[in-house]
Design a protein around this motif. Sequence first.
Motif, PDB file in Angstrom:
ATOM      1  N   TRP A   6      15.071 -13.252   9.610  1.00  0.00           N
ATOM      2  CA  TRP A   6      14.215 -14.426   9.719  1.00  0.00           C
ATOM      3  C   TRP A   6      15.011 -15.695  10.016  1.00  0.00           C
ATOM      4  O   TRP A   6      14.437 -16.737  10.314  1.00  0.00           O
ATOM      5  N   LEU A   7      16.323 -15.615   9.912  1.00  0.00           N
ATOM      6  CA  LEU A   7      17.160 -16.814  10.027  1.00  0.00           C
ATOM      7  C   LEU A   7      17.941 -16.899  11.329  1.00  0.00           C
ATOM      8  O   LEU A   7      18.461 -17.958  11.672  1.00  0.00           O
ATOM      9  N   ILE A   8      18.035 -15.814  12.068  1.00  0.00           N
ATOM     10  CA  ILE A   8      18.872 -15.819  13.272  1.00  0.00           C
ATOM     11  C   ILE A   8      18.312 -16.742  14.351  1.00  0.00           C
ATOM     12  O   ILE A   8      19.044 -17.163  15.243  1.00  0.00           O
ATOM     13  N   THR A   9      17.028 -17.099  14.272  1.00  0.00           N
ATOM     14  CA  THR A   9      16.431 -17.984  15.274  1.00  0.00           C
ATOM     15  C   THR A   9      16.970 -19.406  15.177  1.00  0.00           C
ATOM     16  O   THR A   9      16.775 -20.203  16.083  1.00  0.00           O
ATOM     17  N   HIS A  10      17.635 -19.741  14.076  1.00  0.00           N
ATOM     18  CA  HIS A  10      18.170 -21.090  13.913  1.00  0.00           C
ATOM     19  C   HIS A  10      19.435 -21.315  14.739  1.00  0.00           C
ATOM     20  O   HIS A  10      19.905 -22.442  14.875  1.00  0.00           O
ATOM     21  N   GLY A  11      20.008 -20.254  15.263  1.00  0.00           N
ATOM     22  CA  GLY A  11      21.225 -20.385  16.055  1.00  0.00           C
ATOM     23  C   GLY A  11      22.471 -20.557  15.210  1.00  0.00           C
ATOM     24  O   GLY A  11      23.528 -20.905  15.727  1.00  0.00           O
ATOM     25  N   GLU A  12      22.356 -20.332  13.915  1.00  0.00           N
ATOM     26  CA  GLU A  12      23.498 -20.419  13.011  1.00  0.00           C
ATOM     27  C   GLU A  12      23.630 -19.099  12.271  1.00  0.00           C
ATOM     28  O   GLU A  12      22.749 -18.239  12.317  1.00  0.00           O
ATOM     29  N   GLU A  13      24.725 -18.937  11.570  1.00  0.00           N
ATOM     30  CA  GLU A  13      24.854 -17.783  10.695  1.00  0.00           C
ATOM     31  C   GLU A  13      23.786 -17.884   9.596  1.00  0.00           C
ATOM     32  O   GLU A  13      23.500 -18.978   9.103  1.00  0.00           O
ATOM     33  N   PRO A  14      23.180 -16.747   9.224  1.00  0.00           N
ATOM     34  CA  PRO A  14      22.129 -16.793   8.195  1.00  0.00           C
ATOM     35  C   PRO A  14      22.540 -17.527   6.927  1.00  0.00           C
ATOM     36  O   PRO A  14      21.747 -18.290   6.370  1.00  0.00           O
ATOM     37  N   GLU A  15      23.779 -17.337   6.476  1.00  0.00           N
ATOM     38  CA  GLU A  15      24.200 -17.988   5.240  1.00  0.00           C
ATOM     39  C   GLU A  15      24.248 -19.503   5.383  1.00  0.00           C
ATOM     40  O   GLU A  15      23.957 -20.240   4.435  1.00  0.00           O
ATOM     41  N   ALA A  16      24.609 -19.970   6.577  1.00  0.00           N
ATOM     42  CA  ALA A  16      24.615 -21.419   6.821  1.00  0.00           C
ATOM     43  C   ALA A  16      23.200 -21.981   6.769  1.00  0.00           C
ATOM     44  O   ALA A  16      22.969 -23.085   6.255  1.00  0.00           O
ATOM     45  N   SER A  17      22.243 -21.226   7.292  1.00  0.00           N
ATOM     46  CA  SER A  17      20.850 -21.669   7.252  1.00  0.00           C
ATOM     47  C   SER A  17      20.311 -21.675   5.834  1.00  0.00           C
ATOM     48  O   SER A  17      19.604 -22.600   5.425  1.00  0.00           O
ATOM     49  N   ARG A  18      20.668 -20.643   5.056  1.00  0.00           N
ATOM     50  CA  ARG A  18      20.251 -20.628   3.647  1.00  0.00           C
ATOM     51  C   ARG A  18      20.807 -21.848   2.910  1.00  0.00           C
ATOM     52  O   ARG A  18      20.145 -22.417   2.045  1.00  0.00           O
TER      53      ARG A  18
END
Length: 262
Positions: free
Chosen positions: A221-233
Amino acid sequence: MTQTIQLRHVNVTRYVTPLREGGSLPAIAEADDGFLYVLKFRGAGQGIKALIAELIGGEIARILGLKVPELVFAGLDEAFGRTEPDEEIQDLLKASTGLNLGLHYLSGAITFDPTTTAIDPLLASRIVWLDCLLTNVDRTARNTNMLLWNRELWLIDHGASLYFHHSWTNWEEQSKKPFVQVKEHVLLPWAGELAAVDAEFKALLTPSHIRNVVSLIPDEWLITHGEEPEASREVYYNFLTHRLQHSGIFLNEAQHARQSLI
């Protein structure tokens, strides 16, 4: 010690009926555990960010002691829906292959109507405070997103929360903004205990609780942000903890908005 939150995983086995409310086309669906769920689709117009907001909002509400239907991760197989005769629904199902979000279906629940049901001021204050924290614009008289079930008030549909993540910029500035839309909140006239709730909830909702909630967000669900998932969290964690630290800003806005109503 903060207890780790875990959501169950189910697989959708049957599409029962659409709920044609709003633009997200949720549906009642049956899963392989035999229960019915209100299914929120990743392929709907509001997209995956609505699922993230639903997940974060629902689990924070639960930590704060408010009633929320159980949330589950709902897997949708690629072959699911091929026999669906409605073309719009078939397209939605095809676009939603993978992990979606389900809310346990509260059979027999009725929509909360503020004109017929009295609300305790403390409960009203708790819900208003929560929605100010989450910047939830969708708890108005037009669409209360609350249900009465077994004589208790249940919160549903937090997908319109956390609207900062639709632009994904200036999260720190956004975290300190007052929630001006609180003036439209359906429970604001009854929310006379906001200051007490602010103290109660700031003590209850610890950073470790917030960390626990945002850790639930699936990588896909987080890969659409264009960042690593942990960075988005980390952005979600920082936004929520900063907003909590500056709760006096949205508290004052809510109190002033209420004074103008009463």
